[in-house]
Design a protein around this motif. Structure first.
Motif, PDB file in Angstrom:
ATOM      1  N   LEU A   1       0.812  -1.216   0.000  1.00  0.00           N
ATOM      2  CA  LEU A   1       0.000   0.000   0.000  1.00  0.00           C
ATOM      3  C   LEU A   1       0.843   1.263   0.000  1.00  0.00           C
ATOM      4  O   LEU A   1       1.828   1.381   0.738  1.00  0.00           O
ATOM      5  CB  LEU A   1      -0.909   0.013   1.238  1.00  0.00           C
ATOM      6  CG  LEU A   1      -1.921  -1.132   1.343  1.00  0.00           C
ATOM      7  CD1 LEU A   1      -2.626  -1.080   2.688  1.00  0.00           C
ATOM      8  CD2 LEU A   1      -2.934  -1.058   0.211  1.00  0.00           C
ATOM      9  N   ILE A   2       0.439   2.206  -0.820  1.00  0.00           N
ATOM     10  CA  ILE A   2       0.984   3.572  -0.785  1.00  0.00           C
ATOM     11  C   ILE A   2      -0.118   4.452  -0.221  1.00  0.00           C
ATOM     12  O   ILE A   2      -1.215   4.535  -0.795  1.00  0.00           O
ATOM     13  CB  ILE A   2       1.400   4.051  -2.183  1.00  0.00           C
ATOM     14  CG1 ILE A   2       2.443   3.099  -2.783  1.00  0.00           C
ATOM     15  CG2 ILE A   2       1.944   5.482  -2.119  1.00  0.00           C
ATOM     16  CD1 ILE A   2       2.787   3.400  -4.231  1.00  0.00           C
ATOM     17  N   HIS A   3       0.160   5.065   0.912  1.00  0.00           N
ATOM     18  CA  HIS A   3      -0.876   5.782   1.659  1.00  0.00           C
ATOM     19  C   HIS A   3      -1.577   6.837   0.810  1.00  0.00           C
ATOM     20  O   HIS A   3      -0.939   7.645   0.142  1.00  0.00           O
ATOM     21  CB  HIS A   3      -0.249   6.438   2.894  1.00  0.00           C
ATOM     22  CG  HIS A   3      -1.239   7.130   3.771  1.00  0.00           C
ATOM     23  ND1 HIS A   3      -2.186   6.451   4.505  1.00  0.00           N
ATOM     24  CD2 HIS A   3      -1.439   8.453   4.018  1.00  0.00           C
ATOM     25  CE1 HIS A   3      -2.916   7.311   5.177  1.00  0.00           C
ATOM     26  NE2 HIS A   3      -2.494   8.531   4.889  1.00  0.00           N
ATOM     27  N   ASN A   4      -2.901   6.767   0.816  1.00  0.00           N
ATOM     28  CA  ASN A   4      -3.771   7.709   0.113  1.00  0.00           C
ATOM     29  C   ASN A   4      -3.623   7.633  -1.407  1.00  0.00           C
ATOM     30  O   ASN A   4      -4.069   8.527  -2.120  1.00  0.00           O
ATOM     31  CB  ASN A   4      -3.528   9.153   0.587  1.00  0.00           C
ATOM     32  CG  ASN A   4      -4.692  10.069   0.247  1.00  0.00           C
ATOM     33  OD1 ASN A   4      -5.828   9.631   0.103  1.00  0.00           O
ATOM     34  ND2 ASN A   4      -4.417  11.349   0.093  1.00  0.00           N
ATOM     35  N   GLN A   5      -3.015   6.560  -1.893  1.00  0.00           N
ATOM     36  CA  GLN A   5      -2.960   6.330  -3.334  1.00  0.00           C
ATOM     37  C   GLN A   5      -3.730   5.059  -3.714  1.00  0.00           C
ATOM     38  O   GLN A   5      -4.705   5.132  -4.448  1.00  0.00           O
ATOM     39  CB  GLN A   5      -1.507   6.263  -3.814  1.00  0.00           C
ATOM     40  CG  GLN A   5      -0.780   7.604  -3.726  1.00  0.00           C
ATOM     41  CD  GLN A   5       0.572   7.573  -4.411  1.00  0.00           C
ATOM     42  OE1 GLN A   5       0.791   6.838  -5.385  1.00  0.00           O
ATOM     43  NE2 GLN A   5       1.515   8.372  -3.916  1.00  0.00           N
ATOM     44  N   ASN A   6      -3.281   3.918  -3.193  1.00  0.00           N
ATOM     45  CA  ASN A   6      -4.015   2.683  -3.469  1.00  0.00           C
ATOM     46  C   ASN A   6      -4.571   2.056  -2.192  1.00  0.00           C
ATOM     47  O   ASN A   6      -4.977   0.890  -2.182  1.00  0.00           O
ATOM     48  CB  ASN A   6      -3.132   1.679  -4.217  1.00  0.00           C
ATOM     49  CG  ASN A   6      -1.938   1.227  -3.391  1.00  0.00           C
ATOM     50  OD1 ASN A   6      -1.640   1.791  -2.340  1.00  0.00           O
ATOM     51  ND2 ASN A   6      -1.235   0.219  -3.878  1.00  0.00           N
ATOM     52  N   GLY A   7      -4.569   2.818  -1.101  1.00  0.00           N
ATOM     53  CA  GLY A   7      -5.087   2.354   0.184  1.00  0.00           C
ATOM     54  C   GLY A   7      -4.692   3.318   1.280  1.00  0.00           C
ATOM     55  O   GLY A   7      -4.172   4.407   0.996  1.00  0.00           O
ATOM     56  N   PHE A   8      -4.931   2.920   2.520  1.00  0.00           N
ATOM     57  CA  PHE A   8      -4.573   3.763   3.659  1.00  0.00           C
ATOM     58  C   PHE A   8      -3.810   2.945   4.693  1.00  0.00           C
ATOM     59  O   PHE A   8      -4.164   1.799   4.989  1.00  0.00           O
ATOM     60  CB  PHE A   8      -5.824   4.356   4.312  1.00  0.00           C
ATOM     61  CG  PHE A   8      -6.499   5.417   3.494  1.00  0.00           C
ATOM     62  CD1 PHE A   8      -6.019   6.716   3.482  1.00  0.00           C
ATOM     63  CD2 PHE A   8      -7.611   5.114   2.717  1.00  0.00           C
ATOM     64  CE1 PHE A   8      -6.626   7.702   2.722  1.00  0.00           C
ATOM     65  CE2 PHE A   8      -8.240   6.087   1.955  1.00  0.00           C
ATOM     66  CZ  PHE A   8      -7.748   7.391   1.964  1.00  0.00           C
ATOM     67  N   LEU A   9      -2.755   3.553   5.251  1.00  0.00           N
ATOM     68  CA  LEU A   9      -1.966   2.943   6.317  1.00  0.00           C
ATOM     69  C   LEU A   9      -2.176   3.734   7.600  1.00  0.00           C
ATOM     70  O   LEU A   9      -2.186   4.964   7.584  1.00  0.00           O
ATOM     71  CB  LEU A   9      -0.483   2.941   5.953  1.00  0.00           C
ATOM     72  CG  LEU A   9      -0.084   2.054   4.766  1.00  0.00           C
ATOM     73  CD1 LEU A   9       1.321   2.406   4.280  1.00  0.00           C
ATOM     74  CD2 LEU A   9      -0.160   0.581   5.136  1.00  0.00           C
ATOM     75  N   PHE A  10      -2.338   3.009   8.724  1.00  0.00           N
ATOM     76  CA  PHE A  10      -2.510   3.701   9.997  1.00  0.00           C
ATOM     77  C   PHE A  10      -1.543   3.156  11.043  1.00  0.00           C
ATOM     78  O   PHE A  10      -1.081   2.012  10.953  1.00  0.00           O
ATOM     79  CB  PHE A  10      -3.961   3.593  10.490  1.00  0.00           C
ATOM     80  CG  PHE A  10      -4.407   2.210  10.892  1.00  0.00           C
ATOM     81  CD1 PHE A  10      -4.330   1.791  12.209  1.00  0.00           C
ATOM     82  CD2 PHE A  10      -4.936   1.327   9.944  1.00  0.00           C
ATOM     83  CE1 PHE A  10      -4.758   0.523  12.582  1.00  0.00           C
ATOM     84  CE2 PHE A  10      -5.375   0.062  10.307  1.00  0.00           C
ATOM     85  CZ  PHE A  10      -5.276  -0.347  11.627  1.00  0.00           C
ATOM     86  N   ASN A  11      -1.235   4.005  12.014  1.00  0.00           N
ATOM     87  CA  ASN A  11      -0.327   3.639  13.099  1.00  0.00           C
ATOM     88  C   ASN A  11      -0.941   2.522  13.934  1.00  0.00           C
ATOM     89  O   ASN A  11      -2.088   2.640  14.384  1.00  0.00           O
ATOM     90  CB  ASN A  11      -0.051   4.874  13.969  1.00  0.00           C
ATOM     91  CG  ASN A  11       1.064   4.649  14.953  1.00  0.00           C
ATOM     92  OD1 ASN A  11       1.127   3.632  15.643  1.00  0.00           O
ATOM     93  ND2 ASN A  11       1.964   5.618  15.039  1.00  0.00           N
ATOM     94  N   ILE A  12      -0.193   1.467  14.167  1.00  0.00           N
ATOM     95  CA  ILE A  12      -0.731   0.302  14.865  1.00  0.00           C
ATOM     96  C   ILE A  12      -1.135   0.620  16.300  1.00  0.00           C
ATOM     97  O   ILE A  12      -1.931  -0.089  16.896  1.00  0.00           O
ATOM     98  CB  ILE A  12       0.293  -0.855  14.840  1.00  0.00           C
ATOM     99  CG1 ILE A  12      -0.376  -2.167  15.244  1.00  0.00           C
ATOM    100  CG2 ILE A  12       1.495  -0.531  15.724  1.00  0.00           C
ATOM    101  CD1 ILE A  12       0.457  -3.389  14.997  1.00  0.00           C
TER     102      ILE A  12
END
Length: 221
Positions: free
Chosen positions: A156-167
């Protein structure tokens, strides 16, 4: 040794598991799908799905916090999988009085029929290799919201093909899911990018070709 992601390749190198010349990276690949997810109409709940094991690695207990924050009739969670902590998680969710908004499917051999009727995928894992479940969700056009850990961040690339969040911050996951549920244009952009990412970088054909090449090199030597 074949590492299935960039992050795994890096970790193997840092820990000197083997000589660099004996280490290769081949991304996991999956079969591309013809079906595609869809944005829900006004009469449908926004359905969030995860494929998990109820254990430490998959960090499924974080779902309890996320469901607590999103405990209303606009959202529905589908939890696919089994594991030693399953009953504990079910008990915690029962305490939230949100049982009608949470579906436990147990173990499922073919998840395709479920994925195509969902609208977002959530991963709460503490670490991954290169998660096939995330790739399968993306291949179906599901926007993915996932922890920013090895494996997930290799896809995942944040805000491009998905979203990543702090665990350590489940509220970030809630924020991104809510954004996707409330902004159809955003949902469609991420959905299309997710499908294209799998097609371009994580197809089964690419994985087979690169693996075959390594075996041919070994045989030649």
């Amino acid at each position: 040794i074949i590492a299935v992601s960039k992050g795994e390749f890096s970790d193997l190198g840092k820990n000197k598991i083997c000589k660099k010349s004996k280490l290769a990276q081949i991304n996991n690949g999956i079969k591309l799908q013809n079906s595609s997810a869809y944005f829900p109409n006004e009469n449908q709940k926004f359905r969030i799905v995860t494929i998990t094991r109820f254990d430490y690695q998959k960090n499924t207990e974080m779902l309890v916090d996320i469901i607590r924050e999103m405990n209303n009739n606009e959202f529905e969670f589908v939890i696919i999988g089994t594991g030693k902590n399953e009953n504990q998680i079910k008990t915690e969710i029962d305490k939230l009085n949100s049982k009608s908004n949470v579906i436990f499917t147990g173990g499922v051999t073919n998840t395709q029929d479920i994925l195509k009727d969902c609208h977002c995928y959530i991963s709460t894992s503490r670490w991954e290799g290169l998660p096939l479940a995330v790739l399968e969700a993306m291949a179906n056009g599901l926007p993915v919201v996932a922890t920013n850990v090895v494996g997930n961040k290799d896809i995942l690339i944040h805000n491009q093909n998905g979203f990543l969040f702090n665990i350590s911050n489940h509220k970030e996951a809630v924020e991104y899911i809510s954004m996707l549920a409330n902004e159809k244009t955003l949902w469609e952009r991420i959905s299309n990018a997710a499908k294209n990412s799998v097609k371009d970088n994580f197809s089964l054909e690419q994985m087979i070709k690169k693996t075959k090449n390594i075996y041919e090199i070994i045989l030649i030597k």
